[in-house]
Design a protein around this motif. Structure first.
Motif, PDB file in Angstrom:
ATOM      1  N   LEU A 295       0.841  -1.191   0.000  1.00 41.90           N
ATOM      2  CA  LEU A 295       0.000   0.000   0.000  1.00 41.90           C
ATOM      3  C   LEU A 295       0.876   1.242   0.000  1.00 41.90           C
ATOM      4  O   LEU A 295       1.937   1.257   0.613  1.00 41.90           O
ATOM      5  CB  LEU A 295      -0.887   0.017   1.246  1.00 41.90           C
ATOM      6  CG  LEU A 295      -2.060  -0.958   1.262  1.00 41.90           C
ATOM      7  CD1 LEU A 295      -2.724  -0.952   2.621  1.00 41.90           C
ATOM      8  CD2 LEU A 295      -3.075  -0.593   0.184  1.00 41.90           C
ATOM      9  N   SER A 296       0.438   2.295  -0.682  1.00 40.41           N
ATOM     10  CA  SER A 296       1.194   3.546  -0.641  1.00 40.41           C
ATOM     11  C   SER A 296       0.249   4.709  -0.906  1.00 40.41           C
ATOM     12  O   SER A 296      -0.937   4.519  -1.158  1.00 40.41           O
ATOM     13  CB  SER A 296       2.316   3.521  -1.671  1.00 40.41           C
ATOM     14  OG  SER A 296       1.847   4.022  -2.905  1.00 40.41           O
ATOM     15  N   ASP A 297       0.809   5.913  -0.859  1.00 40.94           N
ATOM     16  CA  ASP A 297      -0.003   7.090  -1.148  1.00 40.94           C
ATOM     17  C   ASP A 297      -0.123   7.317  -2.650  1.00 40.94           C
ATOM     18  O   ASP A 297      -0.859   8.177  -3.108  1.00 40.94           O
ATOM     19  CB  ASP A 297       0.643   8.334  -0.518  1.00 40.94           C
ATOM     20  CG  ASP A 297       0.543   8.285   0.989  1.00 40.94           C
ATOM     21  OD1 ASP A 297      -0.384   7.620   1.487  1.00 40.94           O
ATOM     22  OD2 ASP A 297       1.397   8.883   1.667  1.00 40.94           O
ATOM     23  N   ASP A 298       0.658   6.564  -3.393  1.00 38.34           N
ATOM     24  CA  ASP A 298       0.718   6.772  -4.828  1.00 38.34           C
ATOM     25  C   ASP A 298      -0.486   6.112  -5.516  1.00 38.34           C
ATOM     26  O   ASP A 298      -0.524   4.901  -5.696  1.00 38.34           O
ATOM     27  CB  ASP A 298       2.044   6.167  -5.327  1.00 38.34           C
ATOM     28  CG  ASP A 298       2.166   6.254  -6.836  1.00 38.34           C
ATOM     29  OD1 ASP A 298       1.320   6.934  -7.469  1.00 38.34           O
ATOM     30  OD2 ASP A 298       3.096   5.639  -7.381  1.00 38.34           O
ATOM     31  N   VAL A 299      -1.466   6.937  -5.895  1.00 41.77           N
ATOM     32  CA  VAL A 299      -2.684   6.380  -6.495  1.00 41.77           C
ATOM     33  C   VAL A 299      -2.634   6.459  -8.018  1.00 41.77           C
ATOM     34  O   VAL A 299      -3.653   6.365  -8.679  1.00 41.77           O
ATOM     35  CB  VAL A 299      -3.953   7.101  -5.982  1.00 41.77           C
ATOM     36  CG1 VAL A 299      -4.148   6.839  -4.497  1.00 41.77           C
ATOM     37  CG2 VAL A 299      -3.891   8.591  -6.262  1.00 41.77           C
ATOM     38  N   SER A 300      -1.426   6.614  -8.565  1.00 40.63           N
ATOM     39  CA  SER A 300      -1.358   6.891 -10.003  1.00 40.63           C
ATOM     40  C   SER A 300      -1.639   5.668 -10.874  1.00 40.63           C
ATOM     41  O   SER A 300      -1.900   5.811 -12.059  1.00 40.63           O
ATOM     42  CB  SER A 300      -0.002   7.499 -10.347  1.00 40.63           C
ATOM     43  OG  SER A 300       0.998   6.538 -10.140  1.00 40.63           O
ATOM     44  N   VAL A 301      -1.579   4.458 -10.315  1.00 40.87           N
ATOM     45  CA  VAL A 301      -1.916   3.292 -11.152  1.00 40.87           C
ATOM     46  C   VAL A 301      -3.109   2.540 -10.523  1.00 40.87           C
ATOM     47  O   VAL A 301      -4.254   2.823 -10.840  1.00 40.87           O
ATOM     48  CB  VAL A 301      -0.710   2.367 -11.366  1.00 40.87           C
ATOM     49  CG1 VAL A 301      -1.089   1.236 -12.310  1.00 40.87           C
ATOM     50  CG2 VAL A 301       0.459   3.151 -11.962  1.00 40.87           C
ATOM     51  N   ASN A 302      -2.806   1.599  -9.639  1.00 39.24           N
ATOM     52  CA  ASN A 302      -3.903   0.870  -8.989  1.00 39.24           C
ATOM     53  C   ASN A 302      -4.290   1.583  -7.702  1.00 39.24           C
ATOM     54  O   ASN A 302      -3.412   1.972  -6.935  1.00 39.24           O
ATOM     55  CB  ASN A 302      -3.447  -0.553  -8.628  1.00 39.24           C
ATOM     56  CG  ASN A 302      -3.144  -1.370  -9.859  1.00 39.24           C
ATOM     57  OD1 ASN A 302      -2.048  -1.285 -10.403  1.00 39.24           O
ATOM     58  ND2 ASN A 302      -4.113  -2.128 -10.312  1.00 39.24           N
ATOM     59  N   PHE A 303      -5.568   1.748  -7.477  1.00 40.93           N
ATOM     60  CA  PHE A 303      -5.957   2.357  -6.214  1.00 40.93           C
ATOM     61  C   PHE A 303      -7.228   1.748  -5.662  1.00 40.93           C
ATOM     62  O   PHE A 303      -7.980   1.071  -6.362  1.00 40.93           O
ATOM     63  CB  PHE A 303      -6.075   3.882  -6.342  1.00 40.93           C
ATOM     64  CG  PHE A 303      -7.213   4.355  -7.211  1.00 40.93           C
ATOM     65  CD1 PHE A 303      -7.078   4.413  -8.586  1.00 40.93           C
ATOM     66  CD2 PHE A 303      -8.416   4.762  -6.649  1.00 40.93           C
ATOM     67  CE1 PHE A 303      -8.110   4.854  -9.393  1.00 40.93           C
ATOM     68  CE2 PHE A 303      -9.465   5.203  -7.443  1.00 40.93           C
ATOM     69  CZ  PHE A 303      -9.312   5.253  -8.821  1.00 40.93           C
ATOM     70  N   ILE A 304      -7.424   1.962  -4.362  1.00 41.97           N
ATOM     71  CA  ILE A 304      -8.569   1.398  -3.653  1.00 41.97           C
ATOM     72  C   ILE A 304      -9.179   2.499  -2.800  1.00 41.97           C
ATOM     73  O   ILE A 304      -8.458   3.320  -2.237  1.00 41.97           O
ATOM     74  CB  ILE A 304      -8.135   0.166  -2.811  1.00 41.97           C
ATOM     75  CG1 ILE A 304      -9.345  -0.540  -2.197  1.00 41.97           C
ATOM     76  CG2 ILE A 304      -7.128   0.536  -1.722  1.00 41.97           C
ATOM     77  CD1 ILE A 304      -9.034  -1.947  -1.696  1.00 41.97           C
ATOM     78  N   ALA A 305     -10.505   2.556  -2.766  1.00 45.25           N
ATOM     79  CA  ALA A 305     -11.172   3.620  -2.023  1.00 45.25           C
ATOM     80  C   ALA A 305     -12.137   3.027  -1.021  1.00 45.25           C
ATOM     81  O   ALA A 305     -12.796   2.016  -1.285  1.00 45.25           O
ATOM     82  CB  ALA A 305     -11.930   4.525  -2.989  1.00 45.25           C
ATOM     83  N   PHE A 306     -12.191   3.666   0.144  1.00 46.41           N
ATOM     84  CA  PHE A 306     -13.122   3.252   1.182  1.00 46.41           C
ATOM     85  C   PHE A 306     -14.073   4.420   1.430  1.00 46.41           C
ATOM     86  O   PHE A 306     -13.642   5.556   1.612  1.00 46.41           O
ATOM     87  CB  PHE A 306     -12.350   2.922   2.463  1.00 46.41           C
ATOM     88  CG  PHE A 306     -13.178   2.953   3.717  1.00 46.41           C
ATOM     89  CD1 PHE A 306     -13.975   1.880   4.073  1.00 46.41           C
ATOM     90  CD2 PHE A 306     -13.176   4.075   4.532  1.00 46.41           C
ATOM     91  CE1 PHE A 306     -14.733   1.918   5.230  1.00 46.41           C
ATOM     92  CE2 PHE A 306     -13.941   4.118   5.691  1.00 46.41           C
ATOM     93  CZ  PHE A 306     -14.726   3.035   6.035  1.00 46.41           C
ATOM     94  N   GLY A 307     -15.381   4.153   1.395  1.00 56.34           N
ATOM     95  CA  GLY A 307     -16.346   5.211   1.648  1.00 56.34           C
ATOM     96  C   GLY A 307     -17.432   4.729   2.579  1.00 56.34           C
ATOM     97  O   GLY A 307     -17.592   3.525   2.802  1.00 56.34           O
ATOM     98  N   THR A 308     -18.185   5.669   3.124  1.00 56.71           N
ATOM     99  CA  THR A 308     -19.296   5.275   3.982  1.00 56.71           C
ATOM    100  C   THR A 308     -20.581   5.859   3.423  1.00 56.71           C
ATOM    101  O   THR A 308     -20.569   6.906   2.775  1.00 56.71           O
ATOM    102  CB  THR A 308     -19.104   5.789   5.422  1.00 56.71           C
ATOM    103  OG1 THR A 308     -18.935   7.202   5.379  1.00 56.71           O
ATOM    104  CG2 THR A 308     -17.880   5.167   6.057  1.00 56.71           C
ATOM    105  N   LYS A 309     -21.650   5.170   3.669  1.00 58.43           N
ATOM    106  CA  LYS A 309     -22.924   5.630   3.141  1.00 58.43           C
ATOM    107  C   LYS A 309     -23.531   6.669   4.092  1.00 58.43           C
ATOM    108  O   LYS A 309     -23.493   6.499   5.315  1.00 58.43           O
ATOM    109  CB  LYS A 309     -23.891   4.449   3.002  1.00 58.43           C
ATOM    110  CG  LYS A 309     -25.242   4.894   2.479  1.00 58.43           C
ATOM    111  CD  LYS A 309     -25.869   3.858   1.608  1.00 58.43           C
ATOM    112  CE  LYS A 309     -27.227   4.328   1.121  1.00 58.43           C
ATOM    113  NZ  LYS A 309     -28.049   3.201   0.716  1.00 58.43           N
ATOM    114  N   ASN A 310     -24.066   7.727   3.488  1.00 61.95           N
ATOM    115  CA  ASN A 310     -24.686   8.765   4.306  1.00 61.95           C
ATOM    116  C   ASN A 310     -25.840   8.173   5.099  1.00 61.95           C
ATOM    117  O   ASN A 310     -26.468   7.209   4.681  1.00 61.95           O
ATOM    118  CB  ASN A 310     -25.186   9.899   3.419  1.00 61.95           C
ATOM    119  CG  ASN A 310     -24.042  10.481   2.598  1.00 61.95           C
ATOM    120  OD1 ASN A 310     -22.877  10.296   2.945  1.00 61.95           O
ATOM    121  ND2 ASN A 310     -24.375  11.152   1.511  1.00 61.95           N
TER     122      ASN A 310
END
Lengths: 312, 506
Positions: A295-310
């Motif tokens: 894992l890294s801060d570099d989102v320039s290629v593969n990235f993953i996002a975590f969100g929550t539902k309102n």
């Protein structure tokens, strides 16, 4: 701008569907979810959302039979390699290598959000999680071992069969519920989950915005959503397409279409419109020396996002 | 089929709970059960439903195997695991009685500060503390040519000690007490491993069509000499240099036997010894390790014929030869400079604090033999692979080294802790612990470290197996360099105390 992009994405995906041939390693990355999610919606293509979901699902059912007759050679090809889903040295190797890293992100974000003990061996005890586009179950099984009650869905019947057989080898994973269905169908069945996870799927769906709406509809208020994909950046073009497909031959040529990728900003925007607030994002980087992902801060290629539902 | 699995799992769980409670009962029954099982009889004895399933089967309950069990029991992510320990040593079930009044056993290990802190972490140190263990803060290494020597002091690396000498039985009993008192699902099988099938379900299905076996396809199946069978997700071979697990899993090894034996024994001095001594003699090194209470341990390497002579000679003669070997025997004491007054190394040390590099000292005289003399053959062996699906090797099963610097068991403990950490990491992300890709991570971490240490020790051994003038001077120069060039010396000590990898090999 985003809508323009979406149009483009839609068009590209529709083109893709017919021009692309599916080969073993494509499936490794796309996890065959292409077939599951693209096929039905691409044929209904820009069907307006207001057309009523029941219509659409009937259509789905029809188109899936059409699809299997159309895509017979590809389905056969895919079916031939579906048995290798669990061969960590086989065609799905890239996915197996990436799996611990993706799971580490999921573990830490979900533990924090739901207030679970991160040092526990089964932190997800009592949580309901759906894995949309589960393939052979390589994400579903670890989630089940971490204590969650998991539902894995994939539109490819053979995938579900493989996943079922493999999960039954271990009593802990035999509790996973596998269904050959789509996210839209689950929405219609009014299923709700504490967390919805869909990894490496969205870059292959015809309409990312609609797909996100479905994922959001499956999430309980204050629930969590995790999505991973590939960035539409020059570096992604160089690594995910030129290097992975043309130089290293990890993936067959034509696996990914650069234009169908979403940038992190676009993903955040689309999710926002689906009442999902993205809280955390991380990049995956591959170390060619160790052959491992981290894992890294570099989102320039593969990235993953975590969100929550309102909550509303 | 599904229902069947759940049912048998429930049965297993029940069985396990009962078993861990009546561990003592099993213990009592264990050694009395005679071992007369032959290979052909096993299949009939293992009926499908009654076979227990474990997460991990540790084959070999020696120091390294037990340290793995303790380490697993001590970590929050792994303490729920259900572990089988397979060893026919009755001590595992009966316990080890140690009489503090007895002179020390000659089988000892020099544990490094790194190992000591691992023992603290897993909670085994508190059980070791009451028994004899001797720290040493100085070390002197020299050779018979009289050309070079080097003295290390713990102060050189800002440490309190360079190591600690502990009897193996004390290490073993502390680990055993630690695991017995841990809240951990374990069962000890007082038996030996006879055969192992790594893909049992598939095979049985083809052979006799027992459908129940299909559900076990992803487990290893072990057959023990008392007719018991068990399933495990991961089989750990901690069964020493002649590892049965290594043989059964088909791992190849590389190595050779040194035409050398080690004579070991406990000796007594007139006063307490606080330094570890090692002298290279033409036939091999002799080491004198402090054991506390005026006792020291001797590990003396020599050719097999000599070893037999030394073992059979009278005690008085033996003590005489030991004192001879540690003092004037085979050559003069080294002087503190290599090339007379104009020592070429002196200016290397000029800017560096000399930190109490004492001059050469003569080891304390041995006054009497305090144990029997034991002879062991020496060999070097390294498994080409440490892991495959469902199997991992740790300790001597993976690598047997020259006992030159007492590093063998420390490498083994290092393996055990690395493996348990990797298992914990895998559990954190929900992986199957028998997965080869996970186990490869353990191998990738340990193999370079172990090979480096083996190469160094083997190199030392080879360098001293030749008595040739120019080479002697080179070796002596090596000692001088090590004694005077502080950074180098510091890194050698750190390496020997298990704390860092030698920069050359990282």
């Amino acid at each position: 701008m985003a809508s323009k992009l979406l149009h483009r994405v839609r068009a590209v995906s529709a083109r893709l569907k017919y021009s692309r041939t599916l080969s073993p390693t494509l499936a490794a990355f796309a996890s065959s979810r292409l077939l599951s999610d693209v096929a039905p919606s691409a044929s209904t293509s820009p069907a307006p959302q207001s057309s009523g979901s029941s219509d659409k699902f009937e259509h789905n059912a029809k188109s899936s039979s059409v699809r299997s007759s159309l895509k017979d050679p590809e389905l056969a090809k895919f079916s031939a390699i579906a048995d290798t889903w669990w061969d960590s040295g086989g065609p799905f190797k890239p996915l197996h290598l990436m799996n611990p890293t993706r799971l580490a992100f999921i573990r830490s974000t979900l533990c924090r959000h739901f207030g679970k003990d991160p040092s526990s061996a089964r932190p997800f005890e009592g949580m309901k999680i759906v894995d949309v586009g589960c393939g052979g179950g390589i994400l579903s099984e670890p989630l089940a071992r971490m204590g969650a009650s998991v539902t894995g869905v994939d539109a490819v019947d053979k995938n579900i069969k493989i996943a079922r057989i493999h999960a039954d080898l271990d009593p802990v994973t035999s509790t996973i519920e596998y269904c050959c269905t789509t996210a839209e169908k689950l929405v219609e069945e009014q299923r709700k989950f504490d967390a919805v996870i869909s990894l490496e799927v969205i870059e292959h769906v015809a309409d990312p915005a609609e797909f996100c709406q479905s994922l959001s509809a499956l999430t309980i208020p204050e629930g969590a959503l995790v999505i991973s994909t590939i960035n539409r950046s020059m570096r992604a073009y160089a690594t995910a397409i030129v290097a992975a497909e043309y130089l290293l031959h990890w993936l067959p040529k034509g696996t990914h279409q650069w234009l169908s990728f979403l940038t992190p900003e676009e993903l955040v925007l689309i999710l926002q419109r689906s009442s999902i607030c993205v809280k955390e994002m991380a990049g995956f980087v591959y170390n060619p020396l160790t052959g491992r992902w981290s894992l890294s801060d570099d989102v320039s290629v593969n990235f993953i996002a975590f969100g929550t539902k309102n909550s509303q | 089929m599904n229902r069947f699995i759940r049912k048998s799992f429930a049965v297993n769980l029940g069985g396990i709970r009962v078993r861990s409670r009546c561990l003592c009962g099993a213990a009592a029954a264990g050694p009395s059960g005679s071992i007369r099982q032959s290979n052909h009889g096993q299949e009939q004895q293992c009926s499908g439903t009654s076979i227990a399933q474990y997460d991990i089967a540790i084959v070999g309950g020696g120091m390294v195997g037990m340290s793995l069990a303790c380490s697993l029991a001590s970590m929050p992510l792994t303490k729920h695991l259900n572990v089988a320990i397979i060893d026919s040593n009755p001590a595992l079930v009966n316990g080890i009685r140690i009489n503090k009044q007895d002179p020390p056993d000659p089988r000892v290990s020099t544990i490094t500060p790194a190992t000591t802190s691992m023992f603290r972490d897993i909670g085994a140190w508190q059980y070791l503390q009451p028994y004899r263990h001797a720290y040493f803060d100085q070390m002197q290494v020299w050779d018979y040519t009289g050309l070079g020597y080097t003295r290390y002091h713990a102060r050189d690396v800002d440490k309190d000690s360079l190591g600690c000498v502990v009897e193996n039985k004390v290490l073993q009993s502390s680990l055993l007490l630690c695991i017995q008192n841990a809240d951990f699902q374990k069962r000890i099988f007082p038996s030996r491993l006879v055969s192992m099938s790594l893909n049992p379900g598939l095979k049985s299905k083809q052979m006799d069509g027992i459908s129940s076996e299909i559900s076990r396809a992803d487990l290893a199946k072990l057959h023990l000499s008392d007719g018991t069978c068990l399933y495990a997700k991961l089989v750990v071979g901690a069964d020493g240099s002649k590892s049965q697990v290594r043989e059964l899993a088909g791992f190849k090894t590389t190595g050779w036997n040194y035409s050398q034996n080690a004579v070991i024994c406990t000796v007594e001095h007139a006063s307490e010894n606080q330094c570890a001594w090692q002298r290279f003699l033409p036939a091999g090194p002799i080491a004198l390790l402090p054991m506390g209470d005026n006792f020291s341990n001797i590990v003396w390497t020599m050719n097999p014929k000599e070893a037999l002579d030394r073992k059979s000679m009278t005690e008085i003669d033996f003590v005489k030869t030991v004192n001879h070997a540690l003092d004037h025997g085979f050559g003069p004491h080294p002087t503190s400079s290599l090339l007379g007054k104009g020592n070429i190394f002196s200016w290397f040390g000029a800017g560096v604090p000399t930190s109490g590099n004492g001059g050469f000292e003569i080891p304390p005289k041995v006054v009497k033999l305090a144990s029997e003399r034991m002879v062991f053959p020496l060999s070097l062996r390294h498994a080409n692979d440490y892991v495959s699906k469902h199997v991992a090797l740790i300790g001597d099963a993976a690598h047997t080294v020259h006992p030159l610097a007492g590093q063998g068991v420390n490498l083994g403990f290092g393996d055990a802790f690395a493996l348990s950490r990797v298992i914990g990491e895998a559990i954190a992300v929900g992986m199957d612990i028998g997965e080869a890709s996970l186990l490869k991570k353990y191998e990738a971490e340990r193999k370079p470290a172990n090979i480096a240490m083996m190469a160094i020790l083997d190199g030392f051994q080879k360098a001293y197996s030749v008595d040739f003038g120019p080479l002697n001077i080179l070796r002596a120069a090596g000692f001088h360099a090590a004694n005077y060039i502080s950074p180098l010396k510091r890194s050698i000590i750190s390496y020997a105390s298990g704390e860092q990898r030698l920069p050359l090999f990282t």
